[in-house]
Design a protein around this motif. Structure first.
Motif, PDB file in Angstrom:
ATOM      1  N   ARG A  58       0.887  -1.167   0.000  1.00  0.00           N
ATOM      2  CA  ARG A  58       0.000   0.000   0.000  1.00  0.00           C
ATOM      3  C   ARG A  58       0.922   1.212   0.000  1.00  0.00           C
ATOM      4  O   ARG A  58       1.130   1.869   1.022  1.00  0.00           O
ATOM      5  N   LEU A  59       1.503   1.482  -1.165  1.00  0.00           N
ATOM      6  CA  LEU A  59       2.680   2.341  -1.206  1.00  0.00           C
ATOM      7  C   LEU A  59       2.409   3.790  -0.808  1.00  0.00           C
ATOM      8  O   LEU A  59       3.222   4.403  -0.125  1.00  0.00           O
ATOM      9  N   LEU A  60       1.253   4.346  -1.229  1.00  0.00           N
ATOM     10  CA  LEU A  60       1.027   5.761  -0.937  1.00  0.00           C
ATOM     11  C   LEU A  60       0.959   5.995   0.576  1.00  0.00           C
ATOM     12  O   LEU A  60       1.642   6.866   1.113  1.00  0.00           O
ATOM     13  N   THR A  61       0.139   5.195   1.260  1.00  0.00           N
ATOM     14  CA  THR A  61       0.040   5.342   2.713  1.00  0.00           C
ATOM     15  C   THR A  61       1.376   5.021   3.375  1.00  0.00           C
ATOM     16  O   THR A  61       1.749   5.648   4.368  1.00  0.00           O
ATOM     17  N   ALA A  62       2.107   4.052   2.816  1.00  0.00           N
ATOM     18  CA  ALA A  62       3.380   3.662   3.412  1.00  0.00           C
ATOM     19  C   ALA A  62       4.378   4.814   3.392  1.00  0.00           C
ATOM     20  O   ALA A  62       4.920   5.203   4.434  1.00  0.00           O
ATOM     21  N   PHE A  63       4.600   5.391   2.214  1.00  0.00           N
ATOM     22  CA  PHE A  63       5.579   6.480   2.109  1.00  0.00           C
ATOM     23  C   PHE A  63       5.147   7.661   2.968  1.00  0.00           C
ATOM     24  O   PHE A  63       5.942   8.275   3.672  1.00  0.00           O
ATOM     25  N   PHE A  64       3.873   7.964   2.877  1.00  0.00           N
ATOM     26  CA  PHE A  64       3.340   9.091   3.614  1.00  0.00           C
ATOM     27  C   PHE A  64       3.533   8.908   5.127  1.00  0.00           C
ATOM     28  O   PHE A  64       4.025   9.802   5.823  1.00  0.00           O
ATOM     29  N   SER A  65       3.179   7.739   5.624  1.00  0.00           N
ATOM     30  CA  SER A  65       3.302   7.483   7.061  1.00  0.00           C
ATOM     31  C   SER A  65       4.762   7.507   7.492  1.00  0.00           C
ATOM     32  O   SER A  65       5.102   8.059   8.547  1.00  0.00           O
ATOM     33  N   LEU A  66       5.625   6.912   6.687  1.00  0.00           N
ATOM     34  CA  LEU A  66       7.048   6.884   7.040  1.00  0.00           C
ATOM     35  C   LEU A  66       7.605   8.297   7.166  1.00  0.00           C
ATOM     36  O   LEU A  66       8.239   8.650   8.165  1.00  0.00           O
ATOM     37  N   ILE A  67       7.334   9.121   6.163  1.00  0.00           N
ATOM     38  CA  ILE A  67       7.906  10.472   6.151  1.00  0.00           C
ATOM     39  C   ILE A  67       7.382  11.291   7.332  1.00  0.00           C
ATOM     40  O   ILE A  67       8.148  11.921   8.069  1.00  0.00           O
ATOM     41  N   TRP A  68       6.069  11.249   7.544  1.00  0.00           N
ATOM     42  CA  TRP A  68       5.522  12.076   8.612  1.00  0.00           C
ATOM     43  C   TRP A  68       5.907  11.558   9.987  1.00  0.00           C
ATOM     44  O   TRP A  68       6.050  12.335  10.930  1.00  0.00           O
ATOM     45  N   THR A  69       6.084  10.259  10.125  1.00  0.00           N
ATOM     46  CA  THR A  69       6.534   9.739  11.415  1.00  0.00           C
ATOM     47  C   THR A  69       7.933  10.250  11.732  1.00  0.00           C
ATOM     48  O   THR A  69       8.222  10.616  12.876  1.00  0.00           O
ATOM     49  N   ILE A  70       8.790  10.310  10.715  1.00  0.00           N
ATOM     50  CA  ILE A  70      10.134  10.855  10.941  1.00  0.00           C
ATOM     51  C   ILE A  70      10.022  12.300  11.432  1.00  0.00           C
ATOM     52  O   ILE A  70      10.657  12.694  12.421  1.00  0.00           O
ATOM     53  N   VAL A  71       9.190  13.087  10.759  1.00  0.00           N
ATOM     54  CA  VAL A  71       9.019  14.492  11.148  1.00  0.00           C
ATOM     55  C   VAL A  71       8.528  14.591  12.596  1.00  0.00           C
ATOM     56  O   VAL A  71       9.094  15.322  13.426  1.00  0.00           O
TER      57      VAL A  71
END
Lengths: 155, 263
Positions: free
Chosen positions: B168-181
């Motif tokens: 589920r790539l869109l949610t995956a990338f999005f969640s990863l990036i914002w979690t880092i922030v």
């Protein structure tokens, strides 16, 4: 001719088994697949790869865990153990509460039937082949995780 | 390159679509649960429904407006009973614009969910075939069965990994990036480090209230979203294989013979 009956669950292995059979000279017309409808009462509270159901104990648990984590972490700024511990306590507490609510709902309010445990036979596969092929066919089926096999010989 | 192109337009509704970016699927959902995720974090309800663009816009809106209005800090103070500090910290230039969009997110995801449940029932009854496989220059995606508990586990370690597990790539990338922030600005991991040292006071003081309070929803959402989608993808797989078997392996010439079971 021999007919071999086997049961499988839905998986990529099943398709691999079928394609191996075809490679070994069993024609499409001699393979008969019967996908089963599994018992409707089979509603597992914790879904697994084998049997799934949208209804599970995670919905309310995850929702309450998040809500309690927010409150726990907030109040944690004033409490001795600090926001992280209280956030985690909130998460665990909220999840447990959600679990209990769902358990109560499904076990007491909705009184569901007995659960079917473990792997289920979801497909019956019948393969017709010559007698000399039957050992190969059986070993292909076993190698691709058939649950059970039976060989029928007719005169 | 998909293995089935429905461009003849013979069918009215398809219940799923397998694409490079993930498997999009219609299935029944509980509108109250969807509304709850929108309340926890605007955009999450829409993301669970696979309405990515609305979801992402609402999410970014939440981060920006909540940050400037200091809603999270005010919330922490309010829960602690320090109403005076809450009043002081909140930023009136931003605060009032928070309310309508926040409520819209909840209302709209609820409404969309009820609507999509109807569409989903219709698609289920129409039983149109779907593509089960796609291969392209950048990715390969196909229907598959995965273990739901692994999605939960990876999402717990790092929001986004559970979604990567099920493509589920869109949610995956999005969640990863914002979690880092969120983790970086909240200094959560620094606080955890102090906890390992047993220094709770220092651990508490290092945390940033505003950024920390984005995290619980992020975690909860990542776990829930990856879990239910793993389960639903598994169901879709079974449905597709069942139809495939019925279509290809039920020759009318095939006869079951009488005989004896030999061992």
């Amino acid at each position: 001719m021999v007919q071999i009956f086997a049961t499988f669950e839905h998986s990529a292995s099943l398709e691999l088994a079928i394609s191996s059979l075809e490679k070994n000279g069993v024609s499409k017309e001699n393979i008969f697949a019967v996908p089963l409808t599994n018992r409707a009462a089979e509603r597992r509270l914790f879904d697994t790869i084998h049997s799934e159901d949208g209804i599970s104990l995670l919905g309310t648990g995850a929702a309450l865990a998040t809500a309690f984590a927010v409150v726990g972490a907030s109040v944690g700024f004033r409490l001795a153990w600090g926001p992280i511990y209280w956030g985690l306590i909130g998460t665990g507490g909220g999840f447990l509460l959600g679990l209990l609510i769902d358990l109560f709902y499904y076990k007491v309010v909705k009184k569901q039937q007995h659960l079917l445990r473990g792997k289920n036979s979801e497909v019956i596969l019948i393969v017709e082949c010559k007698e000399e092929q039957s050992d190969t066919v059986e070993s292909i089926l076993w190698h691709h995780f058939a649950f059970g096999l039976a060989r029928i010989e007719s005169n | 390159m998909d293995n089935l192109r429905n461009n003849e337009n013979k069918f009215r509704r398809y219940k799923a679509h397998v694409s490079i970016a993930g498997t999009t699927q219609l299935h029944l959902r509980n509108p109250y649960i969807i509304a709850w995720w929108s309340a926890a974090f605007p955009g999450f309800g829409h993301l669970i429904l696979s309405k990515y663009l609305r979801g992402l816009v609402l999410f970014v809106w939440e981060v920006i407006v909540n940050y400037n209005a200091k809603i999270n800090v005010a919330m922490v103070y309010s829960f602690c009973g320090e109403i005076g500090s809450a009043k002081q910290v909140i930023e009136p230039r931003w605060m009032l614009m928070y309310i309508p969009v926040y409520l819209f997110g909840i209302w709209d995801s609820y409404r969309t969910c009820v609507d999509m449940n109807k569409v989903s029932l219709l698609a289920e009854r129409e039983d149109a075939p779907i593509n089960s496989y796609t291969i392209g220059a950048l990715e390969i995606n196909y229907l598959d069965k995965r273990v739901p508990i692994m999605s939960v586990l990876w999402s717990t370690f790092m929001p986004g990994l559970g979604q990567l597990h099920i493509h589920r790539l869109l949610t995956a990338f999005f969640s990863l990036i914002w979690t880092i922030v969120f983790l970086y600005f909240s200094k959560t991991l620094v606080a955890v480090h102090y906890l390992f040292d047993g220094d709770i006071t220092k651990s508490t003081s290092v945390l940033d209230k505003q950024w920390l309070m984005y995290m619980p929803s992020m975690w909860g959402f990542a776990v829930y979203d990856s879990y239910i989608n793993t389960v639903e993808n598994n169901k879709l797989y079974e449905w597709e294989q069942r139809n495939f078997l019925i279509k290809k392996f039920q020759s009318p010439e095939f006869k079951i013979k009488k005989g004896k079971v030999v061992s």
